[in-house]
Write an enzyme that holds these catalytic residues in place. Sequence first.
Site, PDB file in Angstrom:
ATOM      1  N   CYS A  78       0.800  -1.230   0.000  1.00 59.01           N
ATOM      2  CA  CYS A  78       0.000   0.000   0.000  1.00 59.01           C
ATOM      3  C   CYS A  78       0.830   1.276   0.000  1.00 59.01           C
ATOM      4  O   CYS A  78       0.268   2.367  -0.095  1.00 59.01           O
ATOM      5  CB  CYS A  78      -0.922   0.002   1.218  1.00 59.01           C
ATOM      6  N   GLN A  79       2.150   1.183   0.112  1.00 56.71           N
ATOM      7  CA  GLN A  79       2.951   2.401   0.277  1.00 56.71           C
ATOM      8  C   GLN A  79       2.697   3.464  -0.784  1.00 56.71           C
ATOM      9  O   GLN A  79       2.603   4.655  -0.456  1.00 56.71           O
ATOM     10  CB  GLN A  79       4.439   2.049   0.336  1.00 56.71           C
TER      11      GLN A  79
END
Length: 348
Positions: A78-79
């Site tokens: 998800c970064q």
Amino acid sequence: MIDAIDLFCGAGGLTAGMRKAGITVHAGYDIERQCEYAYQENNDAAFVAKDVQSVTAEELTAWYGDSRYRLLAGCAPCQPFSSYNQGKDTSTDRKWPLLYHFARLIREVQPELVTMENVPDVTKHQVYQDFVENLREQGYEVWADRVSCVDYGLPQNRRRHVLLASKLGSIELISPTHSGRPVTVEEVIGNLPRIAAGDCDPNDPLHRAATLTPLNMKRILHSKPGGSWKDWPKELVASCHRKASGKTYPSVYGRMRGDQPGPTMTTLCYGFGNGRFGHPTQARAISLREAAILQSFPQDYVFMEPEKITFKAVGRMIGNAVPVRLGEIIGISLMRHVDSLPQEQIRA
């Protein structure tokens, strides 16, 4: 009834949750080899250390065999989509194309069921819009929404975006199971043995707490559950927090409240100064075991061989994991969906 493959499986939070719901998970794929021990020791599934960009439809199909309902699950890192990266150029992040490769595998395998989980801000990006459009073009019914995990019994104020898709008909996540009656920190970790900062429970190598400097020991002793560094004597307040800009970070160096759900577990959840990760009653940060439990991992879940455990490695696995309880809720929703189908929709 449902046979699954878990892409970007990490330490196995989603797999463990889906298995609790009755879904058979055959394999988990992840590029992080450090997750292999945790995934295979706790889940009756194979771990495949492979970049999703090189995964083929043929190998996934081989795992499914003659499954009645095939589920492809994928929680891409998800970064690039995180609110922490808002305003930054993440277009060159190597994780960015992974959702497109997930979409490619869906298109090539054509599983009956799909699920994905990510940070809420994933919906602001074109790659997500393309992902949903591709599903609908292929005949999938799609349900997607922001989910407050505390409404489903997770003892943690975590919000995630969940997507469910089906070629078999309309689908949706089950209704909240704990609206108005959240599970609290005290309920889930209150029974663990007391330990001091820097110590480890001799009966559980994961129930270990990071050391505290003398200054931070003074700070935590002056910290109130649910309070902040603003409660400390002036001489203990960090110089950066005395500035006007520093006053906007009230939750660092904070203690949890035992009578409420905990904060979102991050990859640095074992550090007192990294958020509201102070134990509600003991003079220390929460232990790795307590962080895992707040992510709803079973109390006997193992992450690394005892002699190899490090705070950084295990903290990363815990913080990056799909909470087991959320995985279970996703699994229950999928199981109820197929249970409600007319007999004629069952695959030959």
